[in-house]
Design a protein around this motif. Structure first.
Motif, PDB file in Angstrom:
ATOM      1  N   LYS A 221       2.241   2.536 -11.564  1.00 24.79           N
ATOM      2  CA  LYS A 221       3.090   2.296 -12.732  1.00 24.79           C
ATOM      3  C   LYS A 221       4.136   1.242 -12.405  1.00 24.79           C
ATOM      4  O   LYS A 221       4.613   0.543 -13.262  1.00 24.79           O
ATOM      5  N   ASN A 222       4.491   1.150 -11.143  1.00 26.54           N
ATOM      6  CA  ASN A 222       5.404   0.114 -10.680  1.00 26.54           C
ATOM      7  C   ASN A 222       4.558  -1.129 -10.444  1.00 26.54           C
ATOM      8  O   ASN A 222       3.761  -1.166  -9.529  1.00 26.54           O
ATOM      9  N   THR A 223       4.712  -2.159 -11.246  1.00 30.40           N
ATOM     10  CA  THR A 223       3.802  -3.299 -11.239  1.00 30.40           C
ATOM     11  C   THR A 223       3.847  -4.131  -9.962  1.00 30.40           C
ATOM     12  O   THR A 223       2.974  -4.939  -9.745  1.00 30.40           O
ATOM     13  N   GLN A 224       4.848  -3.951  -9.110  1.00 33.61           N
ATOM     14  CA  GLN A 224       4.905  -4.735  -7.880  1.00 33.61           C
ATOM     15  C   GLN A 224       3.990  -4.170  -6.801  1.00 33.61           C
ATOM     16  O   GLN A 224       3.784  -4.806  -5.789  1.00 33.61           O
ATOM     17  N   GLN A 225       3.461  -2.988  -6.991  1.00 27.21           N
ATOM     18  CA  GLN A 225       2.711  -2.341  -5.936  1.00 27.21           C
ATOM     19  C   GLN A 225       1.290  -2.036  -6.373  1.00 27.21           C
ATOM     20  O   GLN A 225       1.056  -1.507  -7.446  1.00 27.21           O
ATOM     21  N   ILE A 226       0.350  -2.365  -5.499  1.00 30.05           N
ATOM     22  CA  ILE A 226      -1.059  -2.112  -5.751  1.00 30.05           C
ATOM     23  C   ILE A 226      -1.488  -0.955  -4.864  1.00 30.05           C
ATOM     24  O   ILE A 226      -1.138  -0.896  -3.681  1.00 30.05           O
ATOM     25  N   LEU A 227      -2.269  -0.053  -5.430  1.00 29.37           N
ATOM     26  CA  LEU A 227      -2.739   1.102  -4.686  1.00 29.37           C
ATOM     27  C   LEU A 227      -4.098   0.824  -4.063  1.00 29.37           C
ATOM     28  O   LEU A 227      -4.987   0.284  -4.706  1.00 29.37           O
ATOM     29  N   LYS A 228      -4.239   1.213  -2.807  1.00 28.80           N
ATOM     30  CA  LYS A 228      -5.536   1.186  -2.125  1.00 28.80           C
ATOM     31  C   LYS A 228      -6.344   2.385  -2.608  1.00 28.80           C
ATOM     32  O   LYS A 228      -7.524   2.299  -2.870  1.00 28.80           O
ATOM     33  N   ASP A 229      -5.687   3.528  -2.676  1.00 29.39           N
ATOM     34  CA  ASP A 229      -6.202   4.749  -3.288  1.00 29.39           C
ATOM     35  C   ASP A 229      -4.983   5.511  -3.800  1.00 29.39           C
ATOM     36  O   ASP A 229      -3.866   5.020  -3.674  1.00 29.39           O
ATOM     37  N   ASN A 230      -5.149   6.678  -4.324  1.00 30.96           N
ATOM     38  CA  ASN A 230      -4.027   7.384  -4.951  1.00 30.96           C
ATOM     39  C   ASN A 230      -2.916   7.743  -3.956  1.00 30.96           C
ATOM     40  O   ASN A 230      -1.787   7.972  -4.360  1.00 30.96           O
ATOM     41  N   ASN A 231      -3.228   7.773  -2.664  1.00 30.84           N
ATOM     42  CA  ASN A 231      -2.246   8.185  -1.661  1.00 30.84           C
ATOM     43  C   ASN A 231      -1.778   7.062  -0.747  1.00 30.84           C
ATOM     44  O   ASN A 231      -1.051   7.319   0.213  1.00 30.84           O
ATOM     45  N   THR A 232      -2.223   5.830  -0.999  1.00 31.32           N
ATOM     46  CA  THR A 232      -1.929   4.727  -0.079  1.00 31.32           C
ATOM     47  C   THR A 232      -1.713   3.425  -0.836  1.00 31.32           C
ATOM     48  O   THR A 232      -2.542   3.053  -1.667  1.00 31.32           O
ATOM     49  N   PHE A 233      -0.606   2.747  -0.530  1.00 25.63           N
ATOM     50  CA  PHE A 233      -0.407   1.403  -1.073  1.00 25.63           C
ATOM     51  C   PHE A 233      -1.262   0.408  -0.297  1.00 25.63           C
ATOM     52  O   PHE A 233      -1.512   0.582   0.896  1.00 25.63           O
ATOM     53  N   LEU A 234      -1.681  -0.641  -0.964  1.00 26.75           N
ATOM     54  CA  LEU A 234      -2.365  -1.746  -0.315  1.00 26.75           C
ATOM     55  C   LEU A 234      -1.286  -2.747   0.100  1.00 26.75           C
ATOM     56  O   LEU A 234      -0.690  -3.412  -0.739  1.00 26.75           O
ATOM     57  N   ILE A 235      -1.032  -2.803   1.391  1.00 29.25           N
ATOM     58  CA  ILE A 235      -0.023  -3.712   1.941  1.00 29.25           C
ATOM     59  C   ILE A 235      -0.745  -4.676   2.861  1.00 29.25           C
ATOM     60  O   ILE A 235      -1.589  -4.266   3.659  1.00 29.25           O
ATOM     61  N   THR A 236      -0.419  -5.944   2.773  1.00 24.64           N
ATOM     62  CA  THR A 236      -1.172  -6.954   3.522  1.00 24.64           C
ATOM     63  C   THR A 236      -0.331  -7.754   4.511  1.00 24.64           C
ATOM     64  O   THR A 236      -0.854  -8.634   5.173  1.00 24.64           O
ATOM     65  N   GLU A 237       0.961  -7.452   4.597  1.00 25.12           N
ATOM     66  CA  GLU A 237       1.831  -8.284   5.422  1.00 25.12           C
ATOM     67  C   GLU A 237       2.754  -7.434   6.285  1.00 25.12           C
ATOM     68  O   GLU A 237       3.235  -6.382   5.869  1.00 25.12           O
ATOM     69  N   ILE A 238       2.996  -7.919   7.501  1.00 25.74           N
ATOM     70  CA  ILE A 238       3.961  -7.297   8.410  1.00 25.74           C
ATOM     71  C   ILE A 238       5.219  -8.151   8.393  1.00 25.74           C
ATOM     72  O   ILE A 238       5.148  -9.374   8.505  1.00 25.74           O
ATOM     73  N   SER A 239       6.355  -7.535   8.250  1.00 23.85           N
ATOM     74  CA  SER A 239       7.617  -8.264   8.173  1.00 23.85           C
ATOM     75  C   SER A 239       7.943  -8.936   9.505  1.00 23.85           C
ATOM     76  O   SER A 239       7.723  -8.371  10.574  1.00 23.85           O
TER      77      SER A 239
END
Length: 144
Positions: free
Chosen positions: A25-43
């Motif tokens: 529902k938060n448009t800045q975040q994409i889900l990999k599955d219902n329990n995990t965000f899809l994150i592609t970068e390390i700070s």
């Protein structure tokens, strides 16, 4: 006209069902599955998430997904060499300004994170009221 609208509706339905990624529902975040965000970068910022002055902003409070978003974020992380992590919520701390918090203020959540053969437990500070770009903290990895 009705026929064209029906075809358009079917196409929208089919495309929405065929997607493997869900958008929170938060448009800045994409889900990999219902329990995990899809994150592609390390700070590259060594304070990101590891300092209460620079917390991870997972959002979700407006949509009643706040603790879930914290877990979605943590579930996307690994240790530095791909190790599975374990974590627990140590409590709330550190008041911050937040337009989404109560009367312009919010508290961060402090999670303690560790992995096999780690020498120490690491604190990650998470803001569940505000949303920002999600990255792994410096020194962590990302689930594939």
């Amino acid at each position: 006209m009705k026929n064209k609208l029906a075809k358009l509706g079917i196409l929208v339905f089919l495309f929405s069902c065929s997607s493997t990624k869900q958008i929170s529902k938060n448009t800045q975040q994409i889900l990999k599955d219902n329990n995990t965000f899809l994150i592609t970068e390390i700070s590259t910022d060594k304070t990101y998430g590891l300092s209460p002055k620079n917390p991870v902003e997972v959002g979700g409070a407006k949509d009643s997904e706040d603790p879930l978003n914290e877990r979605r974020y943590l579930n996307s992380l690994t240790g530095p060499n791909g190790e599975s992590i374990s974590y627990y919520r140590a409590g709330s701390c550190c008041p911050v300004k937040s337009k989404n918090g109560f009367m312009g203020s919010a508290m961060l959540d402090n999670y303690r994170v560790t992995w096999e053969n780690s020498k120490d437990t690491v604190s990650i500070y998470i803001n569940m009221y505000d949303s920002g770009e999600l990255k792994a903290p410096f020194g962590f990895g990302l689930k594939k």
